[in-house]
Enzyme design. Structure first.
Site, PDB file in Angstrom:
ATOM      1  N   ILE A  12       0.840  -1.205   0.000  1.00 38.59           N
ATOM      2  CA  ILE A  12       0.000   0.000   0.000  1.00 38.59           C
ATOM      3  C   ILE A  12       0.870   1.247   0.000  1.00 38.59           C
ATOM      4  O   ILE A  12       0.617   2.210  -0.735  1.00 38.59           O
ATOM      5  CB  ILE A  12      -0.944   0.009   1.217  1.00 38.59           C
ATOM      6  CG1 ILE A  12      -1.850  -1.230   1.209  1.00 38.59           C
ATOM      7  CG2 ILE A  12      -1.799   1.267   1.212  1.00 38.59           C
ATOM      8  CD1 ILE A  12      -2.727  -1.365   2.458  1.00 38.59           C
ATOM      9  N   ASP A  51      14.257   0.282  10.734  1.00 36.63           N
ATOM     10  CA  ASP A  51      13.069  -0.230  11.399  1.00 36.63           C
ATOM     11  C   ASP A  51      12.457   0.871  12.252  1.00 36.63           C
ATOM     12  O   ASP A  51      13.180   1.657  12.870  1.00 36.63           O
ATOM     13  CB  ASP A  51      13.449  -1.420  12.284  1.00 36.63           C
ATOM     14  CG  ASP A  51      12.254  -2.281  12.636  1.00 36.63           C
ATOM     15  OD1 ASP A  51      11.332  -1.765  13.297  1.00 36.63           O
ATOM     16  OD2 ASP A  51      12.237  -3.458  12.261  1.00 36.63           O
ATOM     17  N   GLN A  75       3.378  -5.112  11.112  1.00 36.09           N
ATOM     18  CA  GLN A  75       3.232  -6.558  10.975  1.00 36.09           C
ATOM     19  C   GLN A  75       1.751  -6.779  10.707  1.00 36.09           C
ATOM     20  O   GLN A  75       0.905  -6.418  11.504  1.00 36.09           O
ATOM     21  CB  GLN A  75       3.668  -7.247  12.271  1.00 36.09           C
ATOM     22  CG  GLN A  75       3.795  -8.768  12.186  1.00 36.09           C
ATOM     23  CD  GLN A  75       2.537  -9.528  11.846  1.00 36.09           C
ATOM     24  OE1 GLN A  75       2.418 -10.084  10.743  1.00 36.09           O
ATOM     25  NE2 GLN A  75       1.563  -9.546  12.752  1.00 36.09           N
ATOM     26  N   ILE A  76       1.404  -7.364   9.554  1.00 28.41           N
ATOM     27  CA  ILE A  76      -0.005  -7.398   9.150  1.00 28.41           C
ATOM     28  C   ILE A  76      -0.595  -8.806   9.031  1.00 28.41           C
ATOM     29  O   ILE A  76      -1.744  -8.960   8.611  1.00 28.41           O
ATOM     30  CB  ILE A  76      -0.218  -6.665   7.806  1.00 28.41           C
ATOM     31  CG1 ILE A  76       0.541  -7.372   6.673  1.00 28.41           C
ATOM     32  CG2 ILE A  76       0.203  -5.206   7.921  1.00 28.41           C
ATOM     33  CD1 ILE A  76       0.196  -6.866   5.292  1.00 28.41           C
ATOM     34  N   TYR A 140      -3.382  -9.408  16.279  1.00 27.39           N
ATOM     35  CA  TYR A 140      -3.161  -8.385  15.257  1.00 27.39           C
ATOM     36  C   TYR A 140      -4.157  -7.241  15.424  1.00 27.39           C
ATOM     37  O   TYR A 140      -3.786  -6.061  15.394  1.00 27.39           O
ATOM     38  CB  TYR A 140      -3.284  -8.998  13.859  1.00 27.39           C
ATOM     39  CG  TYR A 140      -3.375  -7.955  12.767  1.00 27.39           C
ATOM     40  CD1 TYR A 140      -2.257  -7.198  12.420  1.00 27.39           C
ATOM     41  CD2 TYR A 140      -4.577  -7.718  12.108  1.00 27.39           C
ATOM     42  CE1 TYR A 140      -2.336  -6.223  11.439  1.00 27.39           C
ATOM     43  CE2 TYR A 140      -4.660  -6.747  11.125  1.00 27.39           C
ATOM     44  CZ  TYR A 140      -3.548  -5.998  10.798  1.00 27.39           C
ATOM     45  OH  TYR A 140      -3.622  -5.030   9.837  1.00 27.39           O
ATOM     46  N   VAL A 183      -6.023 -12.509   0.415  1.00 29.82           N
ATOM     47  CA  VAL A 183      -6.600 -13.656  -0.285  1.00 29.82           C
ATOM     48  C   VAL A 183      -6.569 -13.472  -1.798  1.00 29.82           C
ATOM     49  O   VAL A 183      -6.357 -14.432  -2.542  1.00 29.82           O
ATOM     50  CB  VAL A 183      -8.036 -13.922   0.226  1.00 29.82           C
ATOM     51  CG1 VAL A 183      -8.971 -12.765  -0.107  1.00 29.82           C
ATOM     52  CG2 VAL A 183      -8.579 -15.218  -0.350  1.00 29.82           C
ATOM     53  N   ILE A 199      -9.475 -22.571   0.149  1.00 28.24           N
ATOM     54  CA  ILE A 199     -10.442 -21.717   0.828  1.00 28.24           C
ATOM     55  C   ILE A 199     -10.664 -22.294   2.216  1.00 28.24           C
ATOM     56  O   ILE A 199     -10.988 -23.474   2.364  1.00 28.24           O
ATOM     57  CB  ILE A 199     -11.778 -21.647   0.061  1.00 28.24           C
ATOM     58  CG1 ILE A 199     -11.580 -20.900  -1.260  1.00 28.24           C
ATOM     59  CG2 ILE A 199     -12.854 -20.972   0.906  1.00 28.24           C
ATOM     60  CD1 ILE A 199     -12.837 -20.825  -2.112  1.00 28.24           C
ATOM     61  N   ARG A 264      -9.933 -20.980  10.121  1.00 26.70           N
ATOM     62  CA  ARG A 264      -8.764 -20.655  10.928  1.00 26.70           C
ATOM     63  C   ARG A 264      -9.154 -19.778  12.111  1.00 26.70           C
ATOM     64  O   ARG A 264     -10.103 -18.984  12.033  1.00 26.70           O
ATOM     65  CB  ARG A 264      -7.727 -19.916  10.076  1.00 26.70           C
ATOM     66  CG  ARG A 264      -7.240 -20.703   8.876  1.00 26.70           C
ATOM     67  CD  ARG A 264      -6.224 -19.913   8.085  1.00 26.70           C
ATOM     68  NE  ARG A 264      -6.790 -18.670   7.566  1.00 26.70           N
ATOM     69  CZ  ARG A 264      -6.114 -17.801   6.818  1.00 26.70           C
ATOM     70  NH1 ARG A 264      -4.841 -18.033   6.524  1.00 26.70           N
ATOM     71  NH2 ARG A 264      -6.685 -16.708   6.377  1.00 26.70           N
TER      72      ARG A 264
END
Length: 314
Positions: A12, A51, A75-76, A140, A183, A199, A264
């Site tokens: 992004i 960093d 961290q994504i 997250y 995805v 999936i 998940r």
């Protein structure tokens, strides 16, 4: 305007850099290049390989004196956050605090922070507005929510303007399917490589997919609008994973049937963000339809893989 963007060599962030440069802004990038790539950044833009957790950022702020900081370094990966919550917190929480300290010390006017739909957790109702309770179901999500509070307090203490942008599922060119990919990039990579995508669950989970170029435009709008506010950046449209895959398969001309695996931990079943506030206050609107965005994305990965093949055989 002098703009410093963290994570500016990433997926992004690099699109935002392109928009900033195209609009005549003076840009500098901070990126540790773990997932970002120098090739994503225009050659005339200075990139510091550092960093955000490092004290080194202070010397960069002192030299460059940015007016606005756009903060995308993070961290994504939801699954990685569940496996290693300490690393997740170090980067997303402590890294943001380190950045805010520099903003306060060197009198930055404004910070634009990339947050996430993950801060909401399981929706009580759809679409999700900015006033929806925040109750993350992954580490997250927590690590993206906590910096929002720090930003508001730094604003109150030091007069730092801010705009918080909570993204729905962002997709498009340059997203890395092998690393922290979403995805769509993972599906595209599998389809083009003639492999079977997976999936998780029955495929009826829904997401609100937004094209990366529209997200970049929202960040540019936030340079001067939406101060001291939080906005959902989304299309306010639901798409199931099965519908998504079927569209991508048709664009790519593939007949591969996906495999299914168990759901998940940390995955939300349904998500759709109300973007009405952003439409009004940021004077922004998403312009790229999912069909158009998927076509651009598929063609990008097709060209990328063909280029890789040519380089191997040269």
């Amino acid at each position: 305007m002098r703009v410093l963007i963290t994570g500016g060599a990433g997926f992004i962030g690099s699109h935002i850099v392109d928009r900033l440069v195209g609009n005549g802004h003076e840009v500098i990038v901070l990126d540790n290049l773990v997932s970002g790539k120098l090739s994503h950044v225009p050659s005339n833009v200075k990139v510091y390989e550092v960093d955000i957790i490092s004290e080194e950022i202070n010397s960069i702020f002192a030299t460059y004196k940015p007016e606005v900081v756009i903060h995308h370094a993070a961290q994504i990966d939801v699954q990685l956050s569940l496996k290693d919550p300490m690393f997740d917190a170090d980067v997303n929480i402590k890294g943001t605090i380190n950045l805010l300290q520099a903003c306060a010390k060197y009198h930055v006017r404004k910070i634009v922070y990339a947050s996430s739909a993950a801060v909401y957790g399981t929706p009580l109702a759809l679409p999700i507005s900015e006033s929806h309770p925040t109750a993350p179901i992954s580490f997250y999500g927590i690590s993206k929510l906590v910096p929002e509070s720090y930003i508001r307090v730094y604003s109150a203490l030091y007069g730092l303007e801010y705009t918080i942008l909570r993204y729905s599922n962002v997709y498009g060119e340059r997203q890395d399917p092998k690393g922290e990919g979403g995805v769509i990039s993972i599906f595209a990579d599998k389809i083009i490589s003639n492999q079977t995508p997976t999936i998780f669950g029955d495929g009826k989970h829904t997401r609100d997919f937004i094209y990366v170029g529209d997200v970049a435009d929202a960040n540019l709008a936030a340079l001067s609008l939406g101060s001291q506010q939080t906005f959902n950046i989304s299309t306010n449209t639901s798409t199931t994973l099965l519908e998504l895959y079927d569209t991508m398969r048709k664009v790519a001309g593939s007949d591969i049937i996906p495999a299914h695996m168990s759901e998940r931990d940390g995955d939300i079943k349904h998500s759709r963000l109300d973007n009405g506030s952003a439409l009004n206050e940021l004077e922004w609107t998403p312009r790229v339809t999912l069909a158009e965005g998927l076509e651009r994305t598929i063609h990008y990965y097709q060209d990328f893989i063909e280029t890789e093949k040519r380089e191997i055989y040269v």
